[in-house]
Design an enzyme around this catalytic site. Structure first.
Site, PDB file in Angstrom:
ATOM      1  N   GLU A 208       0.835  -1.190   0.000  1.00  0.00           N
ATOM      2  CA  GLU A 208       0.000   0.000   0.000  1.00  0.00           C
ATOM      3  C   GLU A 208       0.874   1.246   0.000  1.00  0.00           C
ATOM      4  O   GLU A 208       2.088   1.167   0.256  1.00  0.00           O
ATOM      5  CB  GLU A 208      -0.934   0.001   1.207  1.00  0.00           C
ATOM      6  CG  GLU A 208      -0.237   0.015   2.542  1.00  0.00           C
ATOM      7  CD  GLU A 208      -1.210  -0.112   3.706  1.00  0.00           C
ATOM      8  OE1 GLU A 208      -2.321  -0.618   3.493  1.00  0.00           O
ATOM      9  OE2 GLU A 208      -0.832   0.290   4.828  1.00  0.00           O
ATOM     10  N   HIS A 243       8.728  -0.267  13.348  1.00  0.00           N
ATOM     11  CA  HIS A 243       7.324  -0.701  13.398  1.00  0.00           C
ATOM     12  C   HIS A 243       6.974  -1.448  14.686  1.00  0.00           C
ATOM     13  O   HIS A 243       5.888  -2.021  14.772  1.00  0.00           O
ATOM     14  CB  HIS A 243       6.977  -1.557  12.172  1.00  0.00           C
ATOM     15  CG  HIS A 243       7.385  -0.950  10.864  1.00  0.00           C
ATOM     16  ND1 HIS A 243       6.840   0.209  10.362  1.00  0.00           N
ATOM     17  CD2 HIS A 243       8.348  -1.314   9.967  1.00  0.00           C
ATOM     18  CE1 HIS A 243       7.414   0.515   9.212  1.00  0.00           C
ATOM     19  NE2 HIS A 243       8.341  -0.386   8.953  1.00  0.00           N
ATOM     20  N   ARG A 300      -7.099  -9.702  19.104  1.00  0.00           N
ATOM     21  CA  ARG A 300      -6.537 -10.250  20.340  1.00  0.00           C
ATOM     22  C   ARG A 300      -6.322  -9.114  21.328  1.00  0.00           C
ATOM     23  O   ARG A 300      -6.536  -7.947  20.996  1.00  0.00           O
ATOM     24  CB  ARG A 300      -5.193 -10.915  20.043  1.00  0.00           C
ATOM     25  CG  ARG A 300      -4.214  -9.981  19.328  1.00  0.00           C
ATOM     26  CD  ARG A 300      -2.855 -10.599  19.144  1.00  0.00           C
ATOM     27  NE  ARG A 300      -2.008  -9.852  18.220  1.00  0.00           N
ATOM     28  CZ  ARG A 300      -1.322  -8.754  18.518  1.00  0.00           C
ATOM     29  NH1 ARG A 300      -1.398  -8.254  19.751  1.00  0.00           N
ATOM     30  NH2 ARG A 300      -0.572  -8.136  17.629  1.00  0.00           N
ATOM     31  N   HIS A 546      48.801 -19.484  27.465  1.00  0.00           N
ATOM     32  CA  HIS A 546      48.463 -18.160  27.970  1.00  0.00           C
ATOM     33  C   HIS A 546      47.060 -17.742  27.543  1.00  0.00           C
ATOM     34  O   HIS A 546      46.451 -16.879  28.153  1.00  0.00           O
ATOM     35  CB  HIS A 546      49.510 -17.113  27.565  1.00  0.00           C
ATOM     36  CG  HIS A 546      49.525 -16.741  26.109  1.00  0.00           C
ATOM     37  ND1 HIS A 546      48.709 -15.779  25.591  1.00  0.00           N
ATOM     38  CD2 HIS A 546      50.283 -17.180  25.079  1.00  0.00           C
ATOM     39  CE1 HIS A 546      48.971 -15.628  24.295  1.00  0.00           C
ATOM     40  NE2 HIS A 546      49.915 -16.477  23.966  1.00  0.00           N
TER      41      HIS A 546
END
Length: 835
Positions: A208, A243, A300, A546
């Site tokens: 879009e 977003h 939801r 080492h």
């Protein structure tokens, strides 16, 4: 709010984890329901498990995320344990219509919209079509999902730029890309499609027009069991990063009353058209001219639902549960005209993210965790407590902090004060970043847009934080447990003895194996090693010793000081090991030295002993894959600067990775030592995957590629003495002319016995580091080691100053004394090794 007498829900399961699961359990407990948690293996000690009345392992043997996506197992747990309803929370299965259907098929209520509604709204293209049919303005976009690049190009050519590509079947910022020109379209489409496929199981996207610098406004809706729909006003979610929402505000500041009413009316209209039931969110973009466009519906509960609850007084999660059980708005005591907004609320998400490093999630143990409290502060926590471990497998949210006050500015002040009270140690957090957001003039103006974070670099300027108290406590704890660590603070006086430094002859060092390599090449070198009458050593002091004990902090000047003496007294060595990934990396990053200069300088001081390095195939000495030409160039440069032997290995014995290293070393003219990484137990006939034949076959593949030396690399210290005898014997039988190098880490304390058993069958190399920097020479003090003549010397057990030069003389194991002798039958009496 009490449950109705006719409600069928008595036991509720939350198919989620962390903060939202705890939120659901608290709401259900207040409704006098019994609660059930599920948890993955990685979450077996996670807090949400203990906030429920019952808890069950889900998705056994599956990955950490896949466990919470195991629909059949979740429904099985619900049915077997008498669960009446399942709340999906947010994320995971919350927008999966197949999950809602599976619940219904199992006779369990799904706390959310119907499967048909989820199908309709989860597909963003179908939701756009529904909105346009209902008269709700949408952003111009594709009519359906776009599955291929050709259709994407066609729409882009018609609509123009900028565009935004979104996953057709999900949200949360995944599968979303902004495209500003045709040159960016192909890559953005491929990335968005692959992210959508990974996150939602469907790679379709829709495209879009991209609205520049909009405000992101969402309206909370609620639909009851009889089809009635109402709104609970709006939230401003414009403060975003990639977003993903960072800070959310309710109500949205500075909206014109007519615009606010239009947003609320459109949200209710669309929800009614979708026959929406339960809680959901209708999301809009508002451009600079005050025009609003519908973008999607989230069917939801949202992460940011807390701010709506704080300003309206409506418990959204309890409302969800009651509506799922058949309640109407009248049963809940809710009427649109009675719901209003009081004051303002702001929510921040405290995460274990490093804002300076691209918000990279940090993991580890929370050493200190002190949270905030006080009037107007609400905390919704998930895994924030002292001693908790932040896992890399899930999102990095620690807690949600919501501040509420009579005004927007007052809520921001409360939230800033609360964040200042937090004390979190052990992992990085985004709290300094949140402080900057809450105090920024743009945010306080109430007109922050979606580009706010990207256009305000000052948000990433943080004051230096000092953890003085924790450092002091750690120091005192170290002293209390392990004693003083500063010289002179202990009860014993410091030793006044100085180590004996052997004199360095002025003449040229004696000839060594490198002379054979330089004069006659790698094949002749391998023959000389195989013909050697005794055990050759690789001295790893300049790398491994080492690296393990001193964190690779030894400077070139320190190694150069002992190099001339080493060239004389260790002239009979097989090699000096010079480089691994850590030594190369630390020389550059910490010591500010050039590893190439180190190599050249030491090569000049030690011309007679071969230099050896570790090569991780396509990784070279790094920790990521490099292009083949980079690996070949690196090997060629290393060979020219002084490396002779290249030990090539891959921890998974991946032949293609080994092959790249073998080819690169062969082209450079180096000595190819290919390694078999050992695991399992070849002495156990019940363990058939990594068997003797497996290693013989792998060795055969390597021999076919013209290697010069074969290494058995026992990185985990799993090679048992008996297994060493079997493995070396089998390899020696299959490849009698190939030098074998046994390399083992002494993790389990059996390194000496492994070398003893292996040497009995004729490998020509072992590995050691000098006594003052390691533990192998003290272990070897039980051996009599010497030249082939009858002159034999024993290492003195307690002489810490005696160098390990004696071990470098070609010789053989003449016998064992001490506690290891009883385990080494057949090795005593000076028997020479089998050839």
């Amino acid at each position: 709010m009490r449950p109705m007498s006719a409600r069928p829900i008595r036991k509720l399961l939350c198919a989620n984890r962390g903060e939202i699961a705890i939120r659901v359990f608290r709401a259900a407990t207040e409704l006098e329901l019994r609660t059930v948690a599920i948890y993955s293996h990685e979450d077996r000690v996670h807090l949400h498990r203990y906030k429920a009345d019952e808890a069950y392992l889900v998705g056994q043997d599956k990955s950490p995320v896949a466990a919470y996506l195991d629909i059949p197992d979740i429904v099985r747990i619900a049915v077997e344990n008498g669960v009446d309803a399942i709340h999906p929370g947010y994320g995971f299965l919350s927008e999966r219509a197949d999950f809602a259907r599976a619940c219904a098929e199992g006779g369990v209520i799904f706390v959310g919209p119907s499967p048909e509604t989820i199908d309709l709204l989860a597909d963003k293209t179908a939701a756009r079509k529904l909105a346009m049919e209902a008269g709700v303005q949408c952003v111009p976009g594709t009519e359906g999902g776009v599955a291929n690049l050709e259709d994407a190009r066609a729409f882009a050519d018609e609509a123009g730029y900028p565009l935004i590509i979104k996953a057709a079947m999900g949200g949360g910022g995944r599968g979303m890309r902004v495209v500003r020109s045709r040159a960016e379209l192909d890559e953005a489409f491929d990335r968005a499609s692959s992210e959508a496929l990974a996150a939602f199981g469907d790679g379709k996207v829709f495209i879009e027009r991209f609205i520049e610098k909009p405000r992101h406004i969402e309206v909370q809706i609620l639909g009851d069991a009889e089809g009635n729909v109402m709104h609970l006003y709006e939230r401003d979610c414009s403060v975003q990063r990639r977003h993903q929402k960072v800070v959310e505000v309710a109500p949205a500041m500075g909206l014109e009353p007519s615009l606010r009413q239009a947003l609320l009316d459109d949200a209710v209209t669309l929800a009614k058209a979708a026959k929406y039931r339960n809680a959901g969110t209708v999301e809009f973009l508002v451009d600079a001219q005050g025009r609003h466009y519908f973008i999607e519906v989230n069917p939801r509960i949202q992460v940011e639902h807390t701010v709506t609850e704080e300003v309206t007084g409506v418990d959204l999660v309890q409302s969800q549960i009651l509506i799922a059980g058949g309640a109407t708005f009248a049963d809940l005591g809710l009427r649109q005209e009675d719901v209003g907004v009081r004051g303002a609320a702001i929510q921040c998400r405290v995460t274990t993210e490093d804002a300076r490093n691209g918000f990279q999630p940090d993991t580890g143990r929370l050493e200190v965790y002190r949270s905030a409290s006080g009037m107007g502060i609400r905390l919704d926590g998930g895994s924030g407590y002292a001693g908790a471990t932040v896992s890399p497998h899930y999102d990095s949210l620690l807690t949600k902090v919501t501040g509420r006050a009579r005004t927007f500015a007052g809520a921001a002040q409360k939230l800033e004060r609360a964040l200042a009270e937090f004390r979190i140690r052990g992992v990085k957090t985004n709290i300094p970043f949140l402080h900057n957001v809450l105090s920024h003039p743009t945010f306080l103006s109430g007109d922050a847009r979606t580009d706010f974070i990207d256009t305000a670099p000052e948000l990433f300027e943080f004051p230096r934080r000092r953890n003085r108290a924790q450092r002091a406590l750690r120091f005192f704890g170290e002293v209390a447990v392990n004693g003083p660590v500063v010289a002179g603070m202990g009860s014993a006086p410091p030793s006044r003895e100085l180590p004996e430094i052997p004199p360095t002859p002025l003449n040229a060092p004696p000839p060594g194996l490198r002379d054979v390599f330089v004069a006659e090449g790698p094949e002749a070198f391998a023959k000389a090693v195989r013909a050697n009458e005794g055990l050759l050593l690789t001295d790893t002091t300049w790398r491994d010793a080492h690296q393990s004990l001193l964190a690779t902090r030894v400077r070139t000047v320190d190694i150069a000081a002992i190099a001339p003496a080493s060239a004389h007294v260790l002239s009979k060595l097989f090699s000096f090991e010079m480089w691994g990934g850590a030594t190369f990396d630390v020389a550059l990053r910490f010591l500010r030295e050039c590893p190439w200069d180190r190599l050249e300088r030491l090569r000049e001081l030690v011309p007679n002993v071969p230099f050896q390095m570790l090569l991780r195939g396509a990784n070279a000495v790094g920790y990521t894959n490099y292009p083949d030409n980079v690996v070949r160039g690196f090997v060629r440069e290393a060979k020219e600067r002084g490396v002779d032997v290249f030990r090539i290995f891959d921890c998974l014995n991946y032949l293609e990775n080994l092959e790249l290293g073998i080819d690169a070393v062969g082209e450079a003219g180096g000595i190819i030592e290919a390694a078999l990484c050992y695991t399992g137990d070849v002495s156990d006939p019940g363990r058939t995957k990594y068997s003797l034949q497996y290693y013989v076959d792998l060795a055969g593949e390597l021999v076919e590629r013209k290697i010069h030396v074969l290494a058995i690399k026992d990185m985990a210290g799993l090679l048992k003495p008996k297994a060493a005898k079997m493995l070396v014997g089998k390899l020696r039988e299959a490849f009698p002319d190939l030098p074998i190098h046994v390399h083992t880490h002494d993790t389990a304390g059996g390194g000496l016995a492994r070398h003893a058993f292996g040497h009995r069958l004729g490998p020509r190399r072992a590995r050691a580091h000098q006594r003052l920097l390691g533990d192998l020479p003290p272990d070897l003090r039980a051996f009599r080691v010497g030249p082939q003549k009858r002159q034999r010397r024993r290492l003195r057990a307690r002489d810490a100053r005696r160098p390990v030069h004696e071990l470098a003389v070609p010789g053989r194991l003449a016998g064992l004394v001490g506690p290891l002798a009883r385990d080494q039958k057949g090795l005593r009496g000076g028997q020479p090794p089998a050839r």
